[in-house]
Design an enzyme around this catalytic site. Structure first.
Site, PDB file in Angstrom:
ATOM      1  CG  HIS A 133      -5.960  -1.873  -0.021  1.00  0.00           C
ATOM      2  ND1 HIS A 133      -5.097  -1.547  -1.050  1.00  0.00           N
ATOM      3  CD2 HIS A 133      -5.381  -1.282   1.234  1.00  0.00           C
ATOM      4  CE1 HIS A 133      -4.110  -0.718  -0.636  1.00  0.00           C
ATOM      5  NE2 HIS A 133      -4.393  -0.683   0.590  1.00  0.00           N
ATOM      6  CG  ASP A 135      -6.791  -2.264  -3.896  1.00  0.00           C
ATOM      7  OD1 ASP A 135      -7.498  -1.370  -3.376  1.00  0.00           O
ATOM      8  OD2 ASP A 135      -5.552  -2.345  -3.632  1.00  0.00           O
ATOM      9  CB  SER A 145      -1.068  -0.070   1.024  1.00  0.00           C
ATOM     10  OG  SER A 145      -1.946   0.847   1.276  1.00  0.00           O
TER      11      SER A 145
END
Length: 790
Positions: free
Chosen positions: A733, A703, A424
């Site tokens: 995610h 995601d 991320s």
């Protein structure tokens, strides 16, 4: 079952149920059941053509034929999941509606919830069609005027979301994930109640997260409260909630279920400058200064994790840097026989939206990595926004990365192979740290493994980001608040009713904050321009230069302070000049002439510098045959529709549900700094991206950040850079933090480990088998091109 067959089957069974309940008399329940099946029929018939349209062109936006993944496909897949659930439930009702055991109220509530979800998904399909008609060929992000983007987002965030957070929560994900998401949603709304009583979030315990039983038994109430929270609470709430995993009780439970390692130590790196050799000429060095943005020089915390105790890890020099963590300080057993130093080292950067979590939150899966890979792992605890906005985190990660290379012997490694890994926000920092290393002229990592990375930190519209309307872990409003915090932006002004309560001093503080914000943005623009000119002068200088770093033989006592923007702006001047990076957009990148040579070092030119674009100019992301297909697809849209921008053009009679939670506190203003390539690597010029090592991306099909990965991989592929993209199905995610939850998350986490093995040159695990969760991977190029020096 194909989309049309599924829709026809659903319409047929819905009409049968509608006719049955219409004949049951004037009762309220029968009337509602008849109405809900009529609604299902109407929405399914209206949705199917829109989905078929998206599916017919979705292949154009794939990385390649072996990696069928992009936001258009994900949106169609999500809608199919909703249609499939409604078909299953409608058939169940048709088979059991006469039974005395038929739970009328329960089935009615579920059907109404999924009808609401189907209605909102139809709205998203129309939004996606508008993006398809408006974007440049092959582009997944909207590239028009920022005011149109703001208008689009302002309209989009008013859509009703609560239906996706109640009975329909996580319907698009694998079934094993849904109970966890329900638990998280109950904890979130319970935490929200405690947070309202104590806005700092202090004093919230793990047991207090699940004390609101009414949210567990009333999905509609939970969905409405969930929607209120994501729309109205600020980034400090999310920082506090995401850090819940670091409560001692929860972290201890997580570590009990993780692998046992010999070494887990928190280390504090002193803020002292040191020299690094240049890759172009090891006899020359560059000074690496400690991070100093915003708060001045300060130590950087890192966590060393190693399955075996290796040489150097118990040295006195390293012991002097260890920071106490209380009774759970470290897991080092001093009398254990030392293993030799590993050839490899993994430098890890954690996720958390740039605002939350530390290496402690990610320690469970890092311990598993240390065991499976057999190499030391150094995880960086960078400072978090909004207290420490950009570029503080980048400076700290770059400083720790360089320190790890210089002192790898203390970490139990010889440093022959180094992999940067992150998820991320950490994936974003992996890319930018590598870009900065190349700009300084020091060693870049041997490869990068980025899991579901964020590569474009703008409130930009894309098909996958439309999924944030229903994503319980990454709603768009929350994502925007995190990006705004990292960019150093301020929240929008308080409503007038709240301003009256501020008083004179409060108004002065607010106005002063706005003034400082304007000054900061103006100073940022001026500094970018100044450094751009300085960079050009440096290129003309006869003194040897590598990237932004002046080549020196100086000692660490003579540090040179440099801005993080230097590397982006100190580029050779092209024949037509360059743009300031604050004006760089995806559109600028796609307007590069197709006749440009691959060795050209200049930065991307803007539309103003290049003049009117031609069809060849805009064909940056597409293969030639795909450009023709997409151009034909766009021509089908009438000029009138193209003139409407990205605002959705709903057909007559269709009205999506609008949120009842009032105005949304979402920062629509986009700071110029988010276009800096050290913040949004997708916007980096070609000359910078060519310096990246082999990149391995593991993304999630569902995601909201999927398009970030697809477009970044496409840019690298077009430049001839080695890149692989694997996309796992039906997972949310942040699956790395859920690695121990179910078989699907474990397989996805194993895929990340396999990507790291490729970087480290390790053979594939003997027990590894083709993973059923992800799609097929794009083949990696056989050779790795040498990146030209900046």
């Amino acid at each position: 079952m194909d989309l049309r067959t599924m829709t026809q089957s659903l319409v047929t069974v819905a009409e049968d149920n509608m006719a049955f309940f219409s004949s049951q008399g004037p009762g309220e329940t029968a009337r509602r059941l008849s109405a809900v099946f009529a609604g299902v029929r109407e929405q399914a018939l209206g949705l199917e053509p829109a989905l078929a349209r998206l599916l017919s062109v979705a292949h154009i936006f794939d990385l390649d034929a072996e990696t069928p993944a992009n936001g258009f496909r994900s949106l169609v897949h999500t809608a199919r999941c909703c249609l499939a659930h409604l078909l299953h439930k409608s058939r169940y009702v048709a088979s059991n509606r006469r039974s005395i055991f038929f739970r009328t109220g329960h089935n009615l509530a579920e059907l109404e919830a999924y009808l609401a979800a189907l209605t909102q998904l139809r709205a998203l399909a129309y939004y996606a069609q508008r993006l398809l008609a408006t974007n440049q060929p092959g582009g997944l992000f909207f590239e028009g005027d920022e005011r149109l983007t703001a208008d689009f987002l302002s309209e989009y965030v008013t859509l009703h979301k609560g239906c996706f957070y109640g009975r329909c929560l996580g319907f698009q994900f694998t079934p094993a994930i849904r109970p966890f998401l329900q638990t998280i949603s109950i904890g979130l709304v319970s935490f929200g109640e405690h947070y309202k009583r104590n806005e700092t979030g202090l004093g919230v315990t793990a047991s207090s997260l699940f004390t609101s039983g009414r949210f567990a038994i009333d999905p509609e109430l939970r969905g409405a409260e969930f929607e209120r929270i994501i729309q109205n609470l600020d980034v400090h709430f999310w920082k506090a909630f995401w850090n819940i995993t670091e409560i001692e009780v929860l972290s201890s439970l997580a570590n009990m279920a993780s692998a046992n390692v010999r070494v887990s130590r928190l280390i504090s790196l002193p803020p002292e400058p040191f020299n690094m050799p240049l890759t172009s000429d090891p006899k020359l060095t560059v000074t690496i200064s400690p991070p100093s943005a915003h708060s001045g020089p300060g130590p950087v915390l890192v966590r060393l994790i190693s399955y075996d105790l290796r040489e150097g890890q118990d040295s006195e020099e390293l012991n002097n840097l260890v920071k106490s963590e209380g009774p759970r300080n470290l897991e080092l057993r001093s009398r254990v026989q030392q293993a030799p130093r590993s050839r490899s080292l993994v430098v890890h950067i954690h996720g958390g939206g740039f605002v939350a979590q530390t290496s402690k939150s990610h320690e469970p899966y890092l311990k598993s990595w240390a065991q499976e890979l057999g190499v030391p792992i150094l995880s960086i605890d960078y400072s978090l926004a909004p207290e420490a906005p950009f570029p503080r985190a980048l400076e700290e990660c770059f400083y720790a990365y360089c320190w790890a290379i210089k002192h790898c012997a203390l970490l139990g490694s010889t440093g022959e192979r180094i992999c940067l890994a992150g998820d991320s926000a950490g994936g974003n920092l992996c890319f930018t740290v590598s870009l900065r290393a190349a700009a300084y002229g020091v060693r870049v990592p041997d490869g990068i493994m980025a899991a579901y990375p964020a590569t474009l930190l703008q409130s930009a519209a894309s098909p996958s980001r439309l999924l944030s309307l229903m994503d319980p872990l990454l709603p768009l409003t929350v994502l925007s608040k995190c990006v705004s915090a990292y960019a150093g932006g301020q929240m929008e002004e308080q409503p007038d009713s709240d301003q009256k309560a501020l008083g004179v001093m409060g108004l002065m503080r607010r106005d002063t904050a706005l003034l400082l914000k304007d000054l900061r943005m103006s100073a940022s623009s001026w500094l970018n321009s100044f450094l751009e000119l300085s960079g050009r002068k440096a290129q003309k200088s006869s003194a040897p230069v590598a990237g932004i770093a002046r080549l020196t033989h100086t000692s660490p006592t003579e540090p040179m302070r440099r801005s993080v923007s230097d590397a982006a702006l100190a580029q050779p001047e092209g024949p037509l000049g360059t743009d300031s990076l604050k004006n760089l957009t995806v559109k600028d990148l796609s307007l590069r002439s197709s006749s440009e040579t691959s060795n050209s070092p200049e930065m991307s030119l803007s539309a103003e510098a290049l003049g009117p674009s031609s069809p060849s100019d805009v064909n940056f992301f597409l293969r030639p045959e795909d450009g023709v297909q997409e151009a034909e697809a766009r021509e089908e849209q009438s000029p009138k529709k193209r003139d409407q921008g990205v605002r959705a053009a709903f057909p007559e009679g269709f009205h999506p549900r609008i949120s009842s939670q009032g105005p949304t506190q979402m920062p629509f203003y986009s700071s110029p700094i988010v276009k800096n390539p050290f913040m949004s690597p997708l916007l980096a010029p070609d000359s910078m991206l060519r310096t990246l090592p082999p990149v391995h991306i593991v993304a999630c099909a569902l995601d909201p950040m999927l398009d970030d990965s697809v477009m970044f991989a496409r840019r690298l592929r077009c430049l001839g850079q080695p890149v692989t993209l694997r996309v796992v199905e039906d997972l949310p995610h942040g699956f790395l933090s859920l690695a121990a939850l179910c078989r699907e998350t474990r397989q996805a986490a194993e895929l990340c480990v396999e990507r790291i093995r490729l970087v480290l040159g390790q053979p594939s695990a003997a027990a590894s088998t083709p993973v059923s969760v992800p799609t097929a991977a794009a083949p990696a190029p056989a050779s790795v091109p040498t990146a030209p020096p900046l």
